[in-house]
Motif scaffolding. Structure first.
Motif, PDB file in Angstrom:
ATOM      1  N   VAL A 171     -21.340   5.469  29.387  1.00  0.00           N
ATOM      2  CA  VAL A 171     -20.194   4.889  30.101  1.00  0.00           C
ATOM      3  C   VAL A 171     -20.145   3.406  29.753  1.00  0.00           C
ATOM      4  O   VAL A 171     -21.036   2.655  30.119  1.00  0.00           O
ATOM      5  CB  VAL A 171     -20.352   5.085  31.624  1.00  0.00           C
ATOM      6  CG1 VAL A 171     -19.374   4.201  32.382  1.00  0.00           C
ATOM      7  CG2 VAL A 171     -20.091   6.528  31.991  1.00  0.00           C
ATOM      8  N   SER A 172     -19.115   3.013  29.031  1.00  0.00           N
ATOM      9  CA  SER A 172     -18.999   1.619  28.628  1.00  0.00           C
ATOM     10  C   SER A 172     -18.121   0.885  29.650  1.00  0.00           C
ATOM     11  O   SER A 172     -17.392   1.521  30.409  1.00  0.00           O
ATOM     12  CB  SER A 172     -18.336   1.545  27.260  1.00  0.00           C
ATOM     13  OG  SER A 172     -17.036   2.084  27.341  1.00  0.00           O
ATOM     14  N   PRO A 173     -18.148  -0.448  29.637  1.00  0.00           N
ATOM     15  CA  PRO A 173     -17.256  -1.215  30.531  1.00  0.00           C
ATOM     16  C   PRO A 173     -15.790  -0.863  30.275  1.00  0.00           C
ATOM     17  O   PRO A 173     -15.002  -0.759  31.216  1.00  0.00           O
ATOM     18  CB  PRO A 173     -17.548  -2.672  30.165  1.00  0.00           C
ATOM     19  CG  PRO A 173     -18.940  -2.662  29.645  1.00  0.00           C
ATOM     20  CD  PRO A 173     -19.105  -1.359  28.952  1.00  0.00           C
ATOM     21  N   LEU A 174     -15.441  -0.657  29.016  1.00  0.00           N
ATOM     22  CA  LEU A 174     -14.060  -0.257  28.716  1.00  0.00           C
ATOM     23  C   LEU A 174     -13.724   1.049  29.403  1.00  0.00           C
ATOM     24  O   LEU A 174     -12.661   1.211  29.998  1.00  0.00           O
ATOM     25  CB  LEU A 174     -13.879  -0.100  27.199  1.00  0.00           C
ATOM     26  CG  LEU A 174     -12.553   0.533  26.762  1.00  0.00           C
ATOM     27  CD1 LEU A 174     -11.389  -0.364  27.115  1.00  0.00           C
ATOM     28  CD2 LEU A 174     -12.559   0.811  25.263  1.00  0.00           C
ATOM     29  N   GLN A 175     -14.664   1.996  29.359  1.00  0.00           N
ATOM     30  CA  GLN A 175     -14.422   3.300  29.953  1.00  0.00           C
ATOM     31  C   GLN A 175     -14.184   3.172  31.454  1.00  0.00           C
ATOM     32  O   GLN A 175     -13.292   3.800  32.010  1.00  0.00           O
ATOM     33  CB  GLN A 175     -15.618   4.221  29.662  1.00  0.00           C
ATOM     34  CG  GLN A 175     -15.468   5.636  30.164  1.00  0.00           C
ATOM     35  CD  GLN A 175     -14.422   6.403  29.412  1.00  0.00           C
ATOM     36  OE1 GLN A 175     -14.597   6.825  28.279  1.00  0.00           O
ATOM     37  NE2 GLN A 175     -13.270   6.588  30.049  1.00  0.00           N
ATOM     38  N   VAL A 176     -14.989   2.353  32.138  1.00  0.00           N
ATOM     39  CA  VAL A 176     -14.818   2.193  33.577  1.00  0.00           C
ATOM     40  C   VAL A 176     -13.487   1.513  33.890  1.00  0.00           C
ATOM     41  O   VAL A 176     -12.799   1.875  34.849  1.00  0.00           O
ATOM     42  CB  VAL A 176     -15.994   1.403  34.207  1.00  0.00           C
ATOM     43  CG1 VAL A 176     -15.630   0.854  35.577  1.00  0.00           C
ATOM     44  CG2 VAL A 176     -17.205   2.307  34.330  1.00  0.00           C
ATOM     45  N   GLU A 177     -13.108   0.559  33.064  1.00  0.00           N
ATOM     46  CA  GLU A 177     -11.796  -0.078  33.237  1.00  0.00           C
ATOM     47  C   GLU A 177     -10.693   0.964  33.192  1.00  0.00           C
ATOM     48  O   GLU A 177      -9.765   0.955  33.996  1.00  0.00           O
ATOM     49  CB  GLU A 177     -11.561  -1.025  32.071  1.00  0.00           C
ATOM     50  CG  GLU A 177     -11.539  -2.475  32.434  1.00  0.00           C
ATOM     51  CD  GLU A 177     -11.123  -3.310  31.246  1.00  0.00           C
ATOM     52  OE1 GLU A 177     -12.038  -3.838  30.590  1.00  0.00           O
ATOM     53  OE2 GLU A 177      -9.920  -3.423  30.982  1.00  0.00           O
ATOM     54  N   LEU A 178     -10.797   1.844  32.219  1.00  0.00           N
ATOM     55  CA  LEU A 178      -9.772   2.883  32.070  1.00  0.00           C
ATOM     56  C   LEU A 178      -9.846   3.901  33.206  1.00  0.00           C
ATOM     57  O   LEU A 178      -8.815   4.364  33.684  1.00  0.00           O
ATOM     58  CB  LEU A 178      -9.915   3.570  30.704  1.00  0.00           C
ATOM     59  CG  LEU A 178      -9.675   2.643  29.513  1.00  0.00           C
ATOM     60  CD1 LEU A 178      -9.981   3.370  28.208  1.00  0.00           C
ATOM     61  CD2 LEU A 178      -8.241   2.141  29.490  1.00  0.00           C
ATOM     62  N   TYR A 179     -11.056   4.244  33.667  1.00  0.00           N
ATOM     63  CA  TYR A 179     -11.189   5.125  34.827  1.00  0.00           C
ATOM     64  C   TYR A 179     -10.524   4.491  36.051  1.00  0.00           C
ATOM     65  O   TYR A 179      -9.863   5.153  36.842  1.00  0.00           O
ATOM     66  CB  TYR A 179     -12.665   5.356  35.174  1.00  0.00           C
ATOM     67  CG  TYR A 179     -13.406   6.376  34.338  1.00  0.00           C
ATOM     68  CD1 TYR A 179     -14.769   6.202  34.053  1.00  0.00           C
ATOM     69  CD2 TYR A 179     -12.806   7.528  33.861  1.00  0.00           C
ATOM     70  CE1 TYR A 179     -15.483   7.125  33.309  1.00  0.00           C
ATOM     71  CE2 TYR A 179     -13.507   8.459  33.115  1.00  0.00           C
ATOM     72  CZ  TYR A 179     -14.850   8.254  32.839  1.00  0.00           C
ATOM     73  OH  TYR A 179     -15.563   9.173  32.101  1.00  0.00           O
ATOM     74  N   GLU A 180     -10.740   3.183  36.217  1.00  0.00           N
ATOM     75  CA  GLU A 180     -10.220   2.498  37.404  1.00  0.00           C
ATOM     76  C   GLU A 180      -8.694   2.487  37.378  1.00  0.00           C
ATOM     77  O   GLU A 180      -8.035   2.768  38.375  1.00  0.00           O
ATOM     78  CB  GLU A 180     -10.759   1.064  37.463  1.00  0.00           C
ATOM     79  CG  GLU A 180     -10.524   0.349  38.781  1.00  0.00           C
ATOM     80  CD  GLU A 180      -9.478  -0.742  38.708  1.00  0.00           C
ATOM     81  OE1 GLU A 180      -9.016  -1.055  37.604  1.00  0.00           O
ATOM     82  OE2 GLU A 180      -9.125  -1.285  39.773  1.00  0.00           O
ATOM     83  N   GLN A 181      -8.134   2.209  36.193  1.00  0.00           N
ATOM     84  CA  GLN A 181      -6.681   2.207  36.085  1.00  0.00           C
ATOM     85  C   GLN A 181      -6.129   3.600  36.347  1.00  0.00           C
ATOM     86  O   GLN A 181      -5.139   3.760  37.053  1.00  0.00           O
ATOM     87  CB  GLN A 181      -6.293   1.733  34.688  1.00  0.00           C
ATOM     88  CG  GLN A 181      -4.811   1.564  34.504  1.00  0.00           C
ATOM     89  CD  GLN A 181      -4.470   1.111  33.092  1.00  0.00           C
ATOM     90  OE1 GLN A 181      -5.293   0.519  32.398  1.00  0.00           O
ATOM     91  NE2 GLN A 181      -3.264   1.390  32.673  1.00  0.00           N
ATOM     92  N   ALA A 182      -6.806   4.589  35.785  1.00  0.00           N
ATOM     93  CA  ALA A 182      -6.376   5.973  35.980  1.00  0.00           C
ATOM     94  C   ALA A 182      -6.417   6.344  37.459  1.00  0.00           C
ATOM     95  O   ALA A 182      -5.464   6.919  37.995  1.00  0.00           O
ATOM     96  CB  ALA A 182      -7.265   6.914  35.184  1.00  0.00           C
TER      97      ALA A 182
END
Lengths: 447, 675
Positions: free
Chosen positions: B87-98
């Motif tokens: 889980v990268s920081p980018l991935q969490v950013e995208l999870y949060e937006q989703a």
């Protein structure tokens, strides 16, 4: 000595410079210091881009015959004609740790591209090293909305092996935040755009923006608590997983608290574009991200390692990777030279876009350093010495550009480590490190 | 792989005696472990397609946030390997937006009726003028607006007005629609306390003129009677409710009531987290709801925050599996819900459905019979198509078709239609095995396939007369007989402009025999391409066999590929290769004998004992999301034997896997283990 971090111009004047208010203010040229360096144009921080192209370069059409400022541009470097004085061509550097165990030069070279580390040969067990752009991002990333951006054109490879027993993680990423964690690339233009402008809504009132921020932080706080509660119940191998999540949540919280970017957005880009349009948009977004100070560290992969893209628009019919195993066949070498020259043409376009952004008495390009290379030198020989390296942008006069420097003419042996260049690049960003990868010291002759 | 030697040992070894107890319920009805050690498995993050499918089943959303996620890394041939899913920081950013966007979409209350609002100062009246925020009708006349009504129905027309009173009478106003008066009013108020006048009307859809008129002008200097109109509103058609089916599933009572809210949150979180929710967890969710209240917002906003949190929490993103003692390596049964998730993500690449949740809550998954019955039901569900897309898609390289671009000059007939047909052929073919119509060990030589006209033409088979794929018997067509002659596979194991016997040989070794060759020695140049071929591809690959350091591996790999040399780089049959040289597809199969042509080669592979065990190993890797470890060998051995004894049907293989200890049990890890 005033350290960069604590010396910032008033926001209004920064906004003006970064193209927002339309008014142009002239700041007095002031000197501020990072470490031992003095910067003119202190309103504009130094930036770094690392630019990767796959499958190597035809070296005998790349390496200039002469050294110094009076060198003649070779066929592949010819597109740089208008920017020759802002580019350093560096020959003879070696990235020995990138040499894999047995075959797997694409994985070895790509994973070693910015890490100068030797990848553990495994499909499941990743072990590498932090990349130089992340060393920089760790030091200065808190000053911008996003500590760094990792961009690319190719997403994940589809199925099938990646390179001779190496995990696909090694072939698809050049930025590594730790020994074991790659930073995946964003390949969708609209996602990159949103990361730069991150929910900043010009139509919302300040009050609405503040509440939005508060709510996002509340939710992140909540999941943080959930993760801590879960962590207590997990065994050690699972806690490692959850740790990635916790770190990412924390970083996002930090990011949300940063101020909105201080420049006018361009129109939101479309997705689903063809290759060339996507490349152009990515170049525009890189320039925008730096111009708006959304980040100061970017890495970019034109393709994944071993990319077998068919450059049909250049009249070439085989896959790039396949051709790069040219075997001395004339047509292959001609085709490769065509591809490599095209790569430099596009690279030159990026540099020109950067040079068109006025920043005080200089330009974005003059305040940046742009590193260009590939994971191997000759695509057939798959060697990791005598690497094809360009360093564009003087980065606030850290470098004396416009020259060809030959560090080691004997191509049968390895010259100075590439890691030395990276150490110097870190210093140009104000990040002092004793060593990096297999470095032996700062790289000479750059200034 | 080392385990193959261990496999040989266990065939001789003594611990087979214990294996008979695996999967058999003990007299108490509880599953009894054999006491054999178990391999450790790290926590599994939902991969991209699992995330997407889970959203489909949990919400039925129209959004697809996973489209922007970075692709998952592939290991061991699959993209669902837990250790590689970081889980990268980018991935969490995208999870949060989703999560934010999904919560808004899920909870939107569709408007009961549209309200159209017109500020009067922006309108034009027949008399008067704009004054500040109102229109001043200073003599008899009206101010109007054009309004478009959505449909026939009841409407409410309102206007905020006040009067400048003068003379003996109160200001009088009227509201009209298309010159028909719908309401008369005495406007007694003045500018200090404006009032809202309201009229009701039944109207037809279309564009109408809505007006507010001043009826009784009066002027006797300095007394001046006027009507001021601030705004006009039209609401309707009334009683027409929009629908948000997602919201209806989640919000089934009034969330303002705390008990209802508790039930809403526990219901949704339990679905999203795939297990019942604790009171502590609900407490934290309620605290999140209260954050909105604290900011002066409504319960609805609070609910939105809670749903966002539920979709971002690690309980959603990962599939956590818990141990009473996380530091103990002693195996124990998975919790019912954890087992249900393992089952559903294996067979459906998605969350459990209600029936599976119910089976979990009733403990029906804790015995082998219950598990087997559940597998039958799940395989019959259309969601089992995920096994075709994801397991077969990767094992048989069907997904690779997307990125493979044959050279146009060499293969001008290859186009999207052909590619899509090739893909569909593989899917339909594999589905027959998945459904247990054909035994798995015949996958290489099954003598049937699916073709449409395009594909039939490509293969040189009789045209079925349609663009839809039809099942055809291959009895009379010796060139096509099963997996190894399917165009999809032959295409992705080629280069863009020629075949690659080595790639094909390696594929067979790695994917069918689980015995891939070691990498080439350093300093190997690779096949030198020639301007004009001096011989057939086979002849030019002779160097592999003439040089002893190459021969050791290539004398095994190359013949397998030569066996398929009659099939070109996009799977069409040919008798000569690129230079016009005749194809020679004879070869030696290891030390087992010689073959002439693909059919005979395929027979050898099919009879190879490694083939059967490899099938089991591949499915095991996919099902568990991890590599086969030494602890798994006795279980895999047992499964292989049972599978062979029962006729090699894939549903049976799945049941054997699912009832095995590695699937049903887990254990913790000692603290000092550093992964």
């Amino acid at each position: 000595m005033i350290r960069w971090k604590h010396f910032r111009s008033p926001r209004l004047s920064r906004r003006a410079f970064l193209g927002g208010a339309g008014a142009v203010l002239t700041l007095p040229v002031m000197e501020s210091f990072i470490g031992d360096r003095a910067y003119a144009d202190d309103a504009f921080p130094p930036r770094t881009i690392c630019y990767y192209v796959p499958n190597g370069i035809v070296m005998n059409k790349w390496t200039p015959a002469e050294v110094g400022a009076a060198y003649a541009l070779t066929p592949i470097l010819a597109p740089l004609v208008n920017l020759k004085d802002q580019v350093l061509v560096l020959s003879g550097l070696a990235n020995t740790p990138a040499q894999p165990d047995g075959p797997g030069d694409h994985a070895g070279g790509t994973s070693g591209f910015l890490t100068c580390a030797h990848a553990l040969k495994s499909e499941t067990d990743i072990q590498l090293g932090i990349s130089m752009d992340q060393v920089i991002a760790n030091a200065i990333g808190d000053q911008t909305r996003v500590p760094s951006m990792e961009l690319g054109i190719d997403g994940g490879a589809s199925t099938g092996g990646c390179d001779s027993g190496y995990s696909c993680a090694y072939t698809r990423n050049i930025s590594w935040t730790s020994d074991t964690q790659p930073l995946p690339k964003t390949t969708t233009p609209s996602v990159v755009f949103n990361r730069i402008f991150e929910g900043a809504d010009p139509n919302a009132t300040a009050e609405e923006q503040a509440k939005r921020k508060l709510y996002r932080l509340s939710v992140l706080d909540y999941v943080h608590e959930e993760a801590l509660a879960l962590e207590k119940r997990l065994g050690s191998i699972d806690r490692v997983k959850l740790d990635e999540y916790l770190t990412a949540v924390f970083e996002l919280e930090q990011r949300i608290n940063k101020p909105a970017p201080s420049c006018e957005p361009i129109a939101e880009p479309s997705d689903g574009l063809g290759f060339i349009e996507q490349l152009d948009i990515m170049h525009d977004l890189m320039v925008l991200a730096l111009k708006c100070d959304a980040t100061r560290v970017i890495s970019f992969m034109l393709g994944n390692a071993g990319s077998n893209r068919v450059y049909s628009f250049l009249g070439i019919s085989g896959g790039h990777h396949e051709i790069s195993h040219h075997g001395g066949v004339t047509q292959n070498l001609v085709d490769l030279e065509t591809i490599d020259t095209w790569e430099i043409t596009k690279f030159a376009e990026l540099l020109e876009k950067m040079d068109a952004v006025v920043e005080g008495t200089g330009t974005l390009l003059q305040h940046s350093q742009v590193y260009f290379s590939s994971e191997i030198e000759d695509g057939d020989a798959h060697r990791h010495r005598n690497m094809p390296v360009l360093l564009a942008g003087a980065c606030h006069d850290a470098y004396t550009s416009g020259r060809h420097i030959q560090y080691h003419a004997d191509t049968s042996t390895a010259g100075p480590p590439l890691a030395n260049l990276f150490l110097s690049m870190m210093a140009a960003m104000g990040v002092t490190q004793a060593s990096f990868g297999n470095s032996t010291g700062l790289l000479g002759q750059l200034k | 792989m080392e385990y193959r030697r261990l496999l040989a040992l266990t065939a001789l070894g003594g611990w087979l005696g214990c294996i008979g107890n695996i999967g058999t319920p003990s007299p108490e009805g509880e599953h009894a472990g054999s006491g054999l050690p178990l391999a450790a498995a790290p926590m599994h993050r939902l991969n991209r397609s699992e995330y997407r499918n889970t959203l489909r089943d949990l919400l039925g959303t129209g959004l697809d946030p996973a489209a922007d996620f970075p692709a998952d890394d592939i290991s061991l041939g699959f993209d669902n390997i837990a250790s590689i899913l970081t889980v990268s920081p980018l991935q969490v950013e995208l999870y949060e937006q989703a999560a934010r966007e999904l919560a808004v979409e899920a909870l939107t209350i569709p408007a009961n009726a549209a309200t159209q609002h017109f500020e009067a100062e922006a309108l034009t009246g027949t008399v008067g003028s704009a004054t500040g925020s109102a229109w001043n009708l200073f003599s008899n006349g009206e101010v109007s607006s054009q309004v478009t009504l959505d449909g026939d129905g009841d409407y409410v027309i309102r206007a905020r007005v006040w009067g400048q009173q003068a003379g003996p009478d109160v200001v009088k106003a009227a509201i009209s629609v298309d010159a028909q008066v719908v309401g008369n009013f005495d406007v007694a108020s003045d500018q200090n306390a404006p009032e809202v006048i309201t009229a009701n009307a039944t109207l037809t859809g279309g564009t109408k003129t809505v007006s507010v008129a001043f009826l009784n002008d009066y002027y006797q200097a300095p007394a001046d009677r006027n009507l001021y109109v601030d705004w006009i509103e039209v609401e309707g058609p009334l009683g027409v409710t929009g629908q948000n089916p997602i919201r209806e599933k989640i919000v089934f009572c009034d969330p303002v009531d705390p008990t209802c809210r508790h039930d809403i949150l526990s219901g949704f979180a339990a679905q999203a987290w795939r297990r019942p929710v604790t009171e502590e967890e609900l407490g934290r969710l309620e605290a999140l709801v209260q954050k909105a209240i604290g900011q002066g917002d409504t319960i609805e906003k609070g609910l939105e925050l809670a749903v966002t949190g539920i979709l971002l929490a690690p309980q959603f993103i990962y599939r956590p599996e818990l141990d009473d003692d996380p530091t103990s390596e002693f195996p124990h049964d998975l919790d019912d819900y954890e087992l249900a998730s393992r089952l559903s993500y294996f067979l459906w690449s998605s969350m459990p459905d209600q029936e599976l949740f119910d089976a979990a809550s009733l403990g029906e998954l804790q015995d082998a019979a219950g598990l087997r019955a559940t597998v039958d039901r799940m395989l019959a569900d259309p969601k089992a198509g995920a096994l075709v897309d994801n397991f077969a898609g990767q094992w048989l390289l069907v997904r690779a078709l997307e990125d493979h671009v044959p050279d146009y000059a060499t293969y001008p007939t290859y186009d999207d239609t052909l590619r899509d047909s090739l893909r569909e052929e593989m899917r339909l073919y594999f589905t027959e095995f998945l459904q247990g119509n054909v035994p798995l060990n015949k996958i290489l030589t099954a003598e049937f396939t699916y073709v449409n006209d395009r594909l039939a033409e490509h293969y040189g088979l009789p045209l079925p007369g349609t663009g839809e794929l039809q099942r055809v018997d291959l009895q009379g067509s010796p060139e096509r007989f099963g997996l190894l002659t399917m165009g999809s596979l032959l295409t992705v194991t080629s280069y863009p402009n020629r075949t690659s016997p080595v790639k094909r040989g390696v594929w067979i070794l790695e994917k069918l025999l689980c015995d891939g060759p070691p990498p080439p020695p350093p300093g190997v140049e690779g096949l030198k391409p020639e301007e004009t071929p001096t011989g057939s591809l086979r002849e030019r690959l002779e160097a592999h066999r003439s040089d002893p350091k190459c021969a050791v591996c290539h004398q095994i790999m190359d013949p397998l590929g030569f066996g398929l040399e009659h099939y070109d780089g996009i799977g069409a049959y040919r008798t000569e290769d690129v230079g016009g040289f005749p194809i020679d597809s004879k070869g030696e199969y290891f030390d087992k004998g010689s073959f002439d042509g693909a059919q005979q080669m395929a027979d050898f592979v099919q009879q190879d004992p490694r083939f059967a065990t490899c099938l089991v190993e591949k499915l095991f890797t996919y099902a568990l999301g991890r590599d086969v470890e030494s602890e798994d060998i006795p279980h895999l051995q047992f499964i292989s034997e049972q599978l062979s004894a029962s006729g090699y049907m894939m549903p049976e293989l799945i049941k054997l896997l699912v009832t095995s200890e590695p699937f049903r049990m887990r254990r913790g890890t000692k603290e000092e283990v550093t992964p």
